[in-house]
Design a protein around this motif. Structure first.
Motif, mmCIF file in Angstrom:
data_model
loop_
_atom_site.group_PDB
_atom_site.id
_atom_site.type_symbol
_atom_site.label_atom_id
_atom_site.label_comp_id
_atom_site.label_asym_id
_atom_site.label_seq_id
_atom_site.Cartn_x
_atom_site.Cartn_y
_atom_site.Cartn_z
ATOM 1 N N LEU A 379 0.836 -1.205 0.000
ATOM 2 C CA LEU A 379 0.000 0.000 0.000
ATOM 3 C C LEU A 379 0.875 1.261 0.000
ATOM 4 C CD1 LEU A 379 -2.721 -1.197 2.538
ATOM 5 C CD2 LEU A 379 -2.801 -1.229 0.022
ATOM 6 N N VAL A 380 2.029 1.183 0.658
ATOM 7 C CA VAL A 380 2.970 2.305 0.617
ATOM 8 C C VAL A 380 3.446 2.497 -0.824
ATOM 9 C CG1 VAL A 380 5.234 3.153 1.375
ATOM 10 C CG2 VAL A 380 3.714 2.002 3.017
ATOM 11 N N LEU A 381 3.763 1.388 -1.510
ATOM 12 C CA LEU A 381 4.210 1.480 -2.910
ATOM 13 C C LEU A 381 3.112 2.108 -3.779
ATOM 14 C CD1 LEU A 381 6.014 -1.957 -3.549
ATOM 15 C CD2 LEU A 381 6.975 0.175 -2.705
ATOM 16 N N ALA A 382 1.883 1.651 -3.563
ATOM 17 C CA ALA A 382 0.765 2.210 -4.341
ATOM 18 C C ALA A 382 0.641 3.711 -4.071
ATOM 19 C CB ALA A 382 -0.531 1.480 -3.975
ATOM 20 N N GLY A 383 0.817 4.086 -2.818
ATOM 21 C CA GLY A 383 0.735 5.504 -2.441
ATOM 22 C C GLY A 383 1.800 6.349 -3.130
ATOM 23 N N LEU A 384 2.960 5.764 -3.383
ATOM 24 C CA LEU A 384 4.062 6.506 -4.015
ATOM 25 C C LEU A 384 3.744 6.912 -5.449
ATOM 26 C CD1 LEU A 384 7.194 4.441 -2.840
ATOM 27 C CD2 LEU A 384 6.506 6.713 -2.048
ATOM 28 N N VAL A 385 2.813 6.164 -6.109
ATOM 29 C CA VAL A 385 2.485 6.493 -7.506
ATOM 30 C C VAL A 385 1.054 7.017 -7.670
ATOM 31 C CG1 VAL A 385 4.143 4.857 -8.494
ATOM 32 C CG2 VAL A 385 1.814 4.079 -7.987
ATOM 33 N N ALA A 386 0.302 7.066 -6.567
ATOM 34 C CA ALA A 386 -1.099 7.487 -6.686
ATOM 35 C C ALA A 386 -1.193 9.011 -6.829
ATOM 36 C CB ALA A 386 -1.882 7.021 -5.461
ATOM 37 N N GLU A 387 -2.291 9.425 -7.429
ATOM 38 C CA GLU A 387 -2.559 10.856 -7.544
ATOM 39 C C GLU A 387 -3.056 11.353 -6.192
ATOM 40 O OE1 GLU A 387 -4.232 11.935 -11.680
ATOM 41 O OE2 GLU A 387 -5.890 12.021 -10.242
ATOM 42 N N GLY A 388 -2.468 12.384 -5.658
ATOM 43 C CA GLY A 388 -2.932 12.928 -4.381
ATOM 44 C C GLY A 388 -2.315 12.203 -3.197
ATOM 45 N N ALA A 389 -3.005 12.322 -2.036
ATOM 46 C CA ALA A 389 -2.428 11.805 -0.794
ATOM 47 C C ALA A 389 -3.026 10.455 -0.411
ATOM 48 C CB ALA A 389 -2.679 12.800 0.333
ATOM 49 N N THR A 390 -2.162 9.565 0.065
ATOM 50 C CA THR A 390 -2.595 8.264 0.582
ATOM 51 C C THR A 390 -2.176 8.190 2.038
ATOM 52 O OG1 THR A 390 -2.370 7.174 -1.545
ATOM 53 C CG2 THR A 390 -2.254 5.743 0.387
ATOM 54 N N THR A 391 -3.076 7.720 2.904
ATOM 55 C CA THR A 391 -2.686 7.509 4.293
ATOM 56 C C THR A 391 -2.788 6.025 4.596
ATOM 57 O OG1 THR A 391 -3.551 9.680 4.832
ATOM 58 C CG2 THR A 391 -3.110 8.227 6.687
ATOM 59 N N VAL A 392 -1.664 5.434 4.976
ATOM 60 C CA VAL A 392 -1.646 4.019 5.355
ATOM 61 C C VAL A 392 -1.766 3.965 6.876
ATOM 62 C CG1 VAL A 392 -0.400 1.834 5.246
ATOM 63 C CG2 VAL A 392 -0.172 3.478 3.371
ATOM 64 N N HIS A 393 -2.875 3.398 7.349
ATOM 65 C CA HIS A 393 -3.127 3.327 8.789
ATOM 66 C C HIS A 393 -2.563 2.039 9.375
ATOM 67 C CE1 HIS A 393 -5.973 6.761 8.924
ATOM 68 N NE2 HIS A 393 -6.108 6.432 7.645
ATOM 69 N N ARG A 394 -2.486 1.990 10.687
ATOM 70 C CA ARG A 394 -2.040 0.799 11.412
ATOM 71 C C ARG A 394 -0.718 0.264 10.874
ATOM 72 N NH1 ARG A 394 -6.238 -3.604 13.065
ATOM 73 N NH2 ARG A 394 -4.609 -3.805 14.598
#
Ligand code: UD1
Length: 424
Positions: A379-394
């Motif tokens: 999910l961190v990897l996906a967040g690195l290429v996603a448009e906008g902000a991603t928050t990975v919880h827990r």
């Protein structure tokens, strides 16, 4: 519980130092039980799992002193003060089951709680138990504990594992080093972490042949001595950053790791349009085409594609051109990242143990969470290429396995930060 917020869309450029392998360090630490002399391990990653295992070992009478700066741990078990690894400690980390073999071999008795750990399938320990039984241990399951006794000591045997298991191979191999006579392990696991453990045991005085093959022979010794050993580089961490480089673009060099240990990544990544080159102990990754292409992968025991990189690879396929099929053959329920990736706009259909991933042009930032170590990092990897902000919880699980991941990714240009989760 804390979280990581990522602003996607930055290519990663620069160098990342690869840590020592968690999955090698933990079994190596349990080898300290086999001797009354000190065992010194270098390149032990500063991770929660290491601290948790120190607690388990402390319970048994093994003292530990970890220096986070030099990444060196000194373990010493002059005497076994207790043979009980309690539920409260073992449930935090599955690898605690690895104290079972060494403890019954040295002390003649062990009481180890059945483990918990990552929620990926049922993860039984029957192969560990059967292997130790064949070495002559008497084993009973009492109130959630494995109670093993071998008052007259263990005896060498020919053991054929019906299924390839990393943990069972390690547990039984360690126990056999102190058994009377010769043990052969057939259909043994061949993972580099097992070879690393075996090499350390040899330095401790054990006689072992066939490391890295599916037949390991151990000639038992009456006692082992202390030694110093450096843990191998973490091939899963290296593989994770190779995939991060491929996904984000840019040019990433991973320092002090072994290209041979990530051989299984080369073919699928070349087909996906990624260049990977090795130079001494470094690996450089660069995307060769503007867009990645879909490829099929199937997880298998080493030297096949590792289950511990399946989630990361799936994350990569979500943004590739065309489709890719991901088949998981090692663990059931290891697709917990799928619904979270779908929340970010991925197109994934799961049929049993296979997932069909149809690439999309862009992922979109979202709030996501996972309860397994490798799922979290995907999910961190996906967040690195996603448009906008991603928050990975827990991120509890993530931090069990990745040393300083926020710091390491930040040094190569990723925009991410670790935050306190007020709501938790
Ligand atoms: C180790 C790694 C883990 C990695 C896995 C596969 C550590 C601490 N953990 O886990 O990160 O994902 O290898 O590379 O090094 N099985 C049985 N009975 C048993 C033992 C295993 O049926 O007694 C099955 C498991 O359910 C699984 C397969 O065998 O389907 C492989 O498991 P195994 O190799 O033992 O994984 P672990 O040692 O738990």
């Amino acid at each position: 519980m804390d979280k990581i917020r990522i602003q996607g869309g930055t290519p990663l450029n620069g160098e990342i130092e690869i840590s020592g392998a968690k999955n090698a360090a933990l079994p190596l630490m349990t080898a300290a039980i086999l001797t009354d002399q000190p065992l010194i391990l270098h390149k032990v990653p500063d991770l929660r799992d290491v601290a948790s295992l120190c607690e388990v070992l402390g319970q048994l009478g093994v003292t530990s002193a970890y220096d986070a700066k030099s990444k060196t741990i000194k373990l010493h078990a002059p005497a076994i003060s207790s043979c009980v690894a309690p539920y409260e400690l073992v449930r935090k980390m599955r690898a605690s089951i690895l104290v079972l073999g060494p403890l019954v071999a040295r002390h003649g008795e062990a009481k180890v709680s059945l483990p918990g750990g990552c929620a990926i399938g049922t993860r039984p320990v029957d192969l560990h138990i059967d292997g130790l039984k064949q070495l002559g241990a008497e084993i009973e399951l009492i109130e959630g504990y494995i109670h093993a006794t071998a008052k007259q000591g263990l005896k060498g045997a020919h053991i054929h594992f019906p299924k390839v298991s990393v943990g069972a191979t390690e547990n039984v191999m360690m126990a056999a080093t102190l058994a009377k006579g010769t043990t052969t392990l057939a259909n043994a696991a061949r993972e580099p972490e097992i070879t690393d453990l075996g090499e350390c045991l040899i330095k401790m005085g054990a006689e072992i042949e066939g490391l890295g093959t599916d037949t390991i022979t151990i000639h038992g010794k009456p006692f082992l001595r202390g030694t110093e050993h450096t843990v191998i580089a973490d091939r899963i961490e290296a593989g994770t950053f190779v995939i991060a480089g491929a996904m984000t673009g840019g040019k990433l060099t991973l320092k002090h790791c072994n290209l041979q240990h990530i051989d299984y990544l080369l073919d699928p990544l070349h087909k996906a349009g990624v260049d990977i080159t090795g130079d001494g102990g470094n690996i450089t990754v660069q995307r060769a085409s503007a867009r990645l292409r879909g490829v099929d992968i199937m997880t298998e025991p080493y030297p096949g594609f590792p289950t511990d990189l399946q989630a990361q690879m799936m994350s990569m396929l979500t943004i590739a051109e065309g489709a890719g099929m991901v088949t998981e053959t090692i663990f059931e329920n290891r697709f917990m990242h799928v619904p979270e990736l779908v929340r970010m706009g991925a197109d994934i259909t799961v049929h049993g143990s296979s997932a069909l991933v149809r690439g999309v042009a862009k992922l979109k930032g979202a709030d996501v969470m996972a309860t397994d170590l490798r799922a979290s990092v995907s999910l961190v990897l996906a967040g690195l290429v996603a448009e906008g902000a991603t928050t990975v919880h827990r991120i509890y699980h993530l931090e069990r396995g990745y040393e300083n991941i926020v710091g390491k990714l930040s040094t190569v240009g990723a925009k991410l930060e670790r935050l306190k989760d007020e709501a938790a």
